[in-house]
Design an enzyme around this catalytic site. Structure first.
Site, PDB file in Angstrom:
ATOM      1  N   GLU A 269      52.143  -1.582 -19.161  1.00 58.59           N
ATOM      2  CA  GLU A 269      51.254  -1.336 -18.127  1.00 58.59           C
ATOM      3  C   GLU A 269      51.375  -2.491 -17.159  1.00 58.59           C
ATOM      4  OE1 GLU A 269      47.289  -1.353 -20.085  1.00 58.59           O
ATOM      5  OE2 GLU A 269      47.884   0.410 -21.304  1.00 58.59           O
ATOM      6  N   HIS A 292      44.009   2.708 -17.879  1.00 57.41           N
ATOM      7  CA  HIS A 292      43.329   2.066 -18.909  1.00 57.41           C
ATOM      8  C   HIS A 292      41.837   1.697 -18.600  1.00 57.41           C
ATOM      9  CE1 HIS A 292      44.507  -0.749 -22.493  1.00 57.41           C
ATOM     10  NE2 HIS A 292      43.156  -0.271 -22.617  1.00 57.41           N
TER      11      HIS A 292
HETATM   12  N1  LIG Z   1      41.429   3.256 -23.612  1.00 53.00           N
HETATM   13  C1  LIG Z   1      40.560   2.055 -23.588  1.00 53.00           C
HETATM   14  O1  LIG Z   1      39.852   1.343 -22.568  1.00 53.00           O
HETATM   15  C2  LIG Z   1      40.001   1.682 -24.917  1.00 53.00           C
HETATM   16  C3  LIG Z   1      38.738   1.066 -25.197  1.00 53.00           C
HETATM   17  C4  LIG Z   1      38.012   0.852 -26.433  1.00 53.00           C
HETATM   18  C5  LIG Z   1      39.260   1.003 -27.636  1.00 53.00           C
HETATM   19  N2  LIG Z   1      40.297   1.321 -27.600  1.00 53.00           N
HETATM   20  C6  LIG Z   1      41.371   1.448 -28.451  1.00 53.00           C
HETATM   21  O2  LIG Z   1      40.953   2.673 -28.919  1.00 53.00           O
HETATM   22  C7  LIG Z   1      41.416   2.313 -30.582  1.00 53.00           C
HETATM   23  C8  LIG Z   1      40.170   2.955 -31.425  1.00 53.00           C
HETATM   24  O3  LIG Z   1      39.310   2.155 -31.371  1.00 53.00           O
HETATM   25  P1  LIG Z   1      37.880   2.204 -32.451  1.00 53.00           P
HETATM   26  O4  LIG Z   1      36.843   1.350 -31.733  1.00 53.00           O
HETATM   27  O5  LIG Z   1      37.424   3.318 -32.558  1.00 53.00           O
HETATM   28  O6  LIG Z   1      38.486   1.485 -33.731  1.00 53.00           O
HETATM   29  P2  LIG Z   1      38.102   1.591 -35.070  1.00 53.00           P
HETATM   30  O7  LIG Z   1      38.709   0.190 -35.739  1.00 53.00           O
HETATM   31  O8  LIG Z   1      36.712   1.867 -35.144  1.00 53.00           O
HETATM   32  O9  LIG Z   1      38.809   2.948 -35.491  1.00 53.00           O
HETATM   33  C9  LIG Z   1      40.165   2.827 -36.003  1.00 53.00           C
HETATM   34  C10 LIG Z   1      40.366   3.952 -37.117  1.00 53.00           C
HETATM   35  O10 LIG Z   1      41.877   4.207 -37.245  1.00 53.00           O
HETATM   36  C11 LIG Z   1      42.094   4.364 -38.397  1.00 53.00           C
HETATM   37  N3  LIG Z   1      43.840   3.981 -38.817  1.00 53.00           N
HETATM   38  C12 LIG Z   1      44.200   2.953 -38.889  1.00 53.00           C
HETATM   39  N4  LIG Z   1      45.605   2.970 -38.939  1.00 53.00           N
HETATM   40  C13 LIG Z   1      45.694   4.333 -38.986  1.00 53.00           C
HETATM   41  C14 LIG Z   1      46.650   5.251 -39.276  1.00 53.00           C
HETATM   42  N5  LIG Z   1      47.989   4.790 -39.521  1.00 53.00           N
HETATM   43  N6  LIG Z   1      46.538   6.669 -39.381  1.00 53.00           N
HETATM   44  C15 LIG Z   1      45.345   7.232 -39.377  1.00 53.00           C
HETATM   45  N7  LIG Z   1      44.300   6.306 -39.035  1.00 53.00           N
HETATM   46  C16 LIG Z   1      44.301   5.060 -38.799  1.00 53.00           C
HETATM   47  C17 LIG Z   1      41.293   3.214 -39.123  1.00 53.00           C
HETATM   48  O11 LIG Z   1      40.989   3.525 -40.407  1.00 53.00           O
HETATM   49  C18 LIG Z   1      39.897   3.435 -38.368  1.00 53.00           C
HETATM   50  O12 LIG Z   1      38.941   4.471 -38.994  1.00 53.00           O
HETATM   51  C19 LIG Z   1      41.667   1.145 -30.604  1.00 53.00           C
HETATM   52  O13 LIG Z   1      43.184   1.269 -30.682  1.00 53.00           O
HETATM   53  C20 LIG Z   1      41.258   0.424 -29.611  1.00 53.00           C
HETATM   54  O14 LIG Z   1      42.255  -0.641 -28.965  1.00 53.00           O
HETATM   55  C21 LIG Z   1      41.014   1.836 -26.145  1.00 53.00           C
END
Ligand SMILES: NC(=O)c1ccc[n+]([C@@H]2O[C@H](COP(=O)([O-])OP(=O)(O)OC[C@H]3O[C@@H](n4cnc5c(N)ncnc54)[C@H](O)[C@@H]3O)[C@@H](O)[C@H]2O)c1
Length: 409
Positions: A269, A292
């Site tokens: 990015e 993002h």
């Molecule tokens: N775009 C953005 O601005 C933004 C903002 C917030 C979060 N995010 C990203 O979104 C993602 C999810 O965030 P969240 O708060 O829901 O996280 P979270 O930890 O609540 O959920 C992640 C889920 O993914 C599952 N997981 C882990 N590895 C896996 C795999 N190999 N296969 C399938 N499932 C798997 C976990 O068990 C968990 O249930 C993170 O990567 C976070 O960095 C992005």
């Protein structure tokens, strides 16, 4: 009930850098503290000059706190990162100095979920692409390849905070929701779990990714996985940039296997708003690209402010460390009529024995005791009778194994 703090609240030196949200500042004031507000990040020399007098430091992502700064802290109780990430702090050094670090990883869940839902509809109707063409003067009124999302299958990979919220929102739009997660997650609404990613890819009209960045999720969606998706399906990635192989996605979009995609995160990015965004996805029809911004809303900023401020206040006033990223998790309800001792110590054999010997020698009555450890440190909360609490605190503090000891009354 939060009501204890040994140190006068008005004298607690709380420094909040980088323009922390006003809601957080207001909360500190409501509880009798007077934080110093600074709108910019601090460089290392500014931190080194001030750190020895600070009790609580609030930062966002632009203030770095390395181990040599942490080594100079004398009074620092805790660091609050008013953001999602905590890479800017040397977490291990903070732990070894008895300083819990708090952040707010899930405060922007709803913001991401709302953007994903909006994008699903925009892609189903090719609306973003048509809008882009309208700006170029092209009137393309046609229903070709456009659909409602009602009754369509949404496949969610990663059914955590964000994945679950999207599932609920999608069901209220009439979508059928299926999900895959490495952990066994209870479904919300009438969502159904599937046994494998392949099952999910084959069955979904829309696939949305909400996994963390781990070795397993790196390149999780490449050409093999994309080829398993339905002809004309749509992919969304608002999770982490490394999860999708961009070249493979660009190919699947160009050859028409996928009807569209939305991306908010990228393997590389731009470092700032001045740098160009470079990607193979630029110019491909029906590809929605956002910089993002999934979690970038006023509400998320406010939630982050309140969550971190509450964590810091709970730690100051009760010793609770739930939500700390580098520390044993401890929370013990306050029972009136006792004093509370908080002791952070090196996790070596015999510490609890030494502390209990002190208690026996002074005849202290322990009404609650809770110990939690990491490999390196132990964190003990003890509620004891008020008449001996000062003596016990001093004696525990002087143990060679103690890193930090506080008395709350
Ligand atoms: N775009 C953005 O601005 C933004 C903002 C917030 C979060 N995010 C990203 O979104 C993602 C999810 O965030 P969240 O708060 O829901 O996280 P979270 O930890 O609540 O959920 C992640 C889920 O993914 C599952 N997981 C882990 N590895 C896996 C795999 N190999 N296969 C399938 N499932 C798997 C976990 O068990 C968990 O249930 C993170 O990567 C976070 O960095 C992005």
């Amino acid at each position: 009930m939060v009501n204890k703090v040994s140190f006068p609240r008005a004298k607690m030196n709380i420094v909040l850098l980088e323009g922390i949200h006003p809601a957080a500042v207001e909360l500190f004031h409501e509880r009798g503290y007077s934080p110093k507000l600074i709108s910019t990040a601090w460089q290392k020399d500014e931190l080194l000059a001030a750190i020895s007098d600070i009790h609580i430091l609030g930062i966002r992502s632009r203030t770095e706190i390395p181990s040599d700064v942490l080594a100079k802290t004398k009074r620092l109780l805790s660091v609050g990162c008013f953001c999602i990430g905590t890479n800017q702090v040397d977490l291990r050094a903070a732990e070894m100095n008895g300083i819990p670090v708090f952040n707010a990883p899930f405060s922007n869940t709803r913001s991401v979920a709302e953007l994903a839902m909006a994008e699903i509809i925009m892609l189903a109707r090719k609306a973003a692409w048509k809008s882009q063409r309208m700006h170029q003067g092209v009137w393309d009124k046609s229903a070709d390849g456009c659909c409602e999302i009602r009754h369509k299958v949404l496949g969610i990979i990663g059914y955590g905070h964000i994945g679950q919220q999207i599932g609920i929102l999608a069901e209220s739009f009439g979508m059928k929701v299926i999900y895959y997660d490495i952990l066994r997650k209870l479904p919300l609404g009438i969502a159904q779990t599937v046994e494998s990613i392949n099952d999910l890819l084959k069955a979904s009209d829309f696939v949305t990714l909400h996994v963390p960045e781990t070795p397993e999720t790196k390149g999780m969606i490449g050409s093999k996985e994309l080829s398993k998706m339905k002809q004309g399906a749509v992919l969304l990635n608002l999770s982490r940039g490394t999860v999708v192989d961009i070249a493979a996605l660009a190919e699947a979009l160009r050859n028409g296997h996928l009807a569209g995609a939305a991306l908010d995160v990228y393997p590389i990015e731009p470092g700032s708003n001045k740098d160009e965004f470079v990607s193979e996805l630029r110019g491909i029809p029906n590809v929605l690209l956002t910089p993002h911004i999934g979690g970038s809303t006023e509400e998320a900023q406010k939630n982050i402010g309140l969550e971190v401020a509450n964590s810091l206040l709970d730690f100051i006033e009760t010793g609770a460390t739930e939500g700390a990223v580098n520390f044993p998790k401890v929370a013990l309800a306050i029972v009136e009529g006792n004093h509370r001792i908080l002791n952070i110590h090196k996790n070596v054999p015999g510490v609890l024995g030494s502390i209990n010997n002190i208690m026996a020698e002074v005849g202290a009555n322990i009404s609650a005791q809770y110990l939690s450890t990491t490999a390196e440190i132990g964190y003990l909360i003890m509620d004891i009778n008020v008449d001996v609490s000062r003596e016990v605190t001093q004696r525990i503090e002087s143990l060679e194994t103690s890193i930090k000891t506080r008395l709350l009354f």
